[in-house]
Design an enzyme around this catalytic site. Sequence first.
Site, PDB file in Angstrom:
ATOM      1  N   ASN A 189      39.673  34.614  37.520  1.00 44.96           N
ATOM      2  CA  ASN A 189      41.122  34.768  37.558  1.00 44.96           C
ATOM      3  C   ASN A 189      41.766  33.820  36.546  1.00 44.96           C
ATOM      4  O   ASN A 189      41.775  34.114  35.366  1.00 44.96           O
ATOM      5  CB  ASN A 189      41.720  34.610  38.959  1.00 44.96           C
ATOM      6  N   ARG A 193      34.004  42.776  42.983  1.00 47.84           N
ATOM      7  CA  ARG A 193      35.226  41.988  43.116  1.00 47.84           C
ATOM      8  C   ARG A 193      35.059  41.011  44.279  1.00 47.84           C
ATOM      9  O   ARG A 193      34.439  41.340  45.301  1.00 47.84           O
ATOM     10  CB  ARG A 193      36.361  42.972  43.423  1.00 47.84           C
ATOM     11  N   GLY A 222      43.322  39.448  30.406  1.00 51.24           N
ATOM     12  CA  GLY A 222      44.765  39.387  30.151  1.00 51.24           C
ATOM     13  C   GLY A 222      45.622  39.594  31.390  1.00 51.24           C
ATOM     14  O   GLY A 222      46.814  39.888  31.267  1.00 51.24           O
ATOM     15  N   GLY A 223      45.016  39.472  32.597  1.00 55.47           N
ATOM     16  CA  GLY A 223      45.816  39.645  33.816  1.00 55.47           C
ATOM     17  C   GLY A 223      46.478  41.017  33.818  1.00 55.47           C
ATOM     18  O   GLY A 223      45.850  42.022  33.478  1.00 55.47           O
ATOM     19  N   THR A 260      39.857  35.798  31.732  1.00 63.22           N
ATOM     20  CA  THR A 260      38.937  36.793  32.261  1.00 63.22           C
ATOM     21  C   THR A 260      38.084  37.087  31.055  1.00 63.22           C
ATOM     22  O   THR A 260      38.355  36.581  29.975  1.00 63.22           O
ATOM     23  CB  THR A 260      39.747  38.009  32.751  1.00 63.22           C
ATOM     24  N   SER A 304      43.141  44.341  41.433  1.00 59.90           N
ATOM     25  CA  SER A 304      42.859  43.838  40.090  1.00 59.90           C
ATOM     26  C   SER A 304      43.559  44.692  39.040  1.00 59.90           C
ATOM     27  O   SER A 304      43.990  45.814  39.319  1.00 59.90           O
ATOM     28  CB  SER A 304      41.348  43.881  39.857  1.00 59.90           C
ATOM     29  N   SER A 305      43.640  44.148  37.832  1.00 62.71           N
ATOM     30  CA  SER A 305      44.113  44.938  36.686  1.00 62.71           C
ATOM     31  C   SER A 305      42.967  45.213  35.719  1.00 62.71           C
ATOM     32  O   SER A 305      43.181  45.835  34.665  1.00 62.71           O
ATOM     33  CB  SER A 305      45.197  44.167  35.923  1.00 62.71           C
TER      34      SER A 305
HETATM   35  O1  DON Z   1      41.687  40.927  38.320  1.00 67.22           O
HETATM   36  C1  DON Z   1      42.707  40.680  37.691  1.00 67.22           C
HETATM   37  O2  DON Z   1      43.509  41.516  37.376  1.00 67.22           O
HETATM   38  C2  DON Z   1      42.952  39.250  37.244  1.00 67.22           C
HETATM   39  N1  DON Z   1      42.300  38.341  38.122  1.00 67.22           N
HETATM   40  C3  DON Z   1      42.495  39.107  35.831  1.00 67.22           C
HETATM   41  C4  DON Z   1      42.765  37.737  35.283  1.00 67.22           C
HETATM   42  C5  DON Z   1      42.753  37.675  33.828  1.00 67.22           C
HETATM   43  O3  DON Z   1      42.601  38.652  33.133  1.00 67.22           O
HETATM   44  C6  DON Z   1      43.006  36.336  33.244  1.00 67.22           C
HETATM   45  N2  DON Z   1      42.915  36.350  31.827  1.00 67.22           N
HETATM   46  N3  DON Z   1      43.776  36.411  31.072  1.00 67.22           N
END
Ligand code: DON
Length: 573
Positions: A405, A113, A477-478, A385, A456-457
């Site tokens: 991100n 990370r 997917g954040g 992501t 993070s997720s």
């Molecule tokens: O680490 C995380 O949770 C975020 N930076 C992930 C970002 C992400 O999945 C964007 N895509 N949809």
Amino acid sequence: MKMFKTLCICFLFGIIQPSIAQVSIVGAGKKVDPYHYAVVKNGQFRRASVSSAHPLASLVGAAIMEQGGNAFDAGIATQLALAVVYPGAGNIGGGGFLLARQSNGELIGLDYREAAPSKASRDMYLDKNGNAVAALSQFGHLASGVPGTIAGLFATLPYAKLPFKTLIQPAIDLAEKGFVITEKQVNSFNSERDAFIKNNNHPIAFVKEGKWHVGDTLIQKDLAATLKRIQKDGAKGFYDGETAALIVAEMQKGNGIISADDLMNYTAKLRNPIEFDYRGHHIISFAPPSSGGILINQMLKMIEKYPVGSYGFQSVKSVQLMIEAERRSYADRAEHMGDPDFWKVPVKTLTSDTYLAERMKDYNPDKAGSSAAVKAGSIHESEETTHISIMDAAGNMVSITTTLNGGYGCKTVVGGAGFLLNNEMDDFSVKPGVPNMYGAVGGEANAIAPGKRMLSSMTPTLILKNKKPYVVIGTPGGTTIPTSVFQGIVNIVDFKMSASDAINKPKFHHQWLPDAVMIEKDFDANTKKQLIAMGYKVTERDGIGRTEAIRLLSDGKRETAADIRGDDSVAGF
Ligand code: DON
């Protein structure tokens, strides 16, 4: 004929000197033809397979395993290829997590990370009135954390079999000679044009005279040169020497703070995975600084005592139960989770049966629950992501989620080095209670500090059945990542779906705040109506997640599935 020749050469090289297997696999008529390729959504492969966000990257991973590499070789080569062919999320300027189970049963959790630069400070994204300035944490130089991907690849290398120079060669070829971009990429580059111009003061490969058209080739000479320096000098080819100098120079052109020391001091870290059992399956997922593993542990354990399978897929009964589990877990995320080297995350308590039973004590199957009224944020997803699932012939399972991100990260390309920087700093809680770009709120646990890794997720996950490899799964997917993986697992375990159905069926998402259920367009209309009648606020949104999954079938074939929501594609043999 050309294809036959290539195969023969590989074979001869394999016999004479297996450790060099240096024949390029990329080129017209070769195993990976960057000018003619197709999206393949699923397949069953007897020996080894890869599912990733771009057909060329999956083909590179599979070809590397066909040349004698294992799932770790494929993981390295696929990530590097994605950094070239999928610049929206594939990266060398970002970071990620690798979770693997070796064929001998040993688990590996690798955290690469991004880290906050040493000059970062708690209030760095607040204006003089103390208000959070999203433009600073999301765009341009200051939004970038210290990249971790290249350190992660070199920390993966001891588990691989082929030399690094073989693994990076396909990416170099794809960057140097170019590849035909997909229609989705044509549209994406065209719509990002203004943002690219705004965030760069030098020409970049993704902006061309006029518009991009279907059939166009993307060539990335600067990126190829950077990849060659990494091929020659190893991790130092990125964290030291010319590439590092170019990153620091780029920082000085904008308002960036990443220093040469920050780059030199960056290390990937080993983390013990989160492990638990769910209805006879053993689930393995990622620990903090990702919240993903704890969240899916909490959500699955909260629903385990209910006969979800008998409720039926997307019935109001199963969906409402899962929403309430999601709500409670995400509330814990906001309060308790952060980088474990800076904040004591109470993992044991958060995942204990007593605690989870207590959390579900006020669960009412007939009525919508309610999240405390805290300032809520709107969710917007940039789909950027990316996840890679791999299973090899020896039984190694590799699950990698990596990111910049937001789409194209902070949109700034390092001048002369050709790669995009991340905007991962926005994953910190820039101010208590202020939502980030995914609407996630946080507080002290995830406050900014020098060297700290932002929460993070990302949820790279493995499932064992009868102690044997069963499923490799993960998604972008954040904040929707853990719910997508949660629902993927429930679809496989409770609703007995194939990998393909499990990832492609419409999904829903609740993250405590905002207090609303997000659903995909094809979500069951009747269930939606019933949820509204129970008191839920339901909002429709674009695709949730782009999940890649591999499931080992009882006949030994690897059922390999790529999400239908993007260009995601599988390859194998
Ligand atoms: O680490 C995380 O949770 C975020 N930076 C992930 C970002 C992400 O999945 C964007 N895509 N949809």
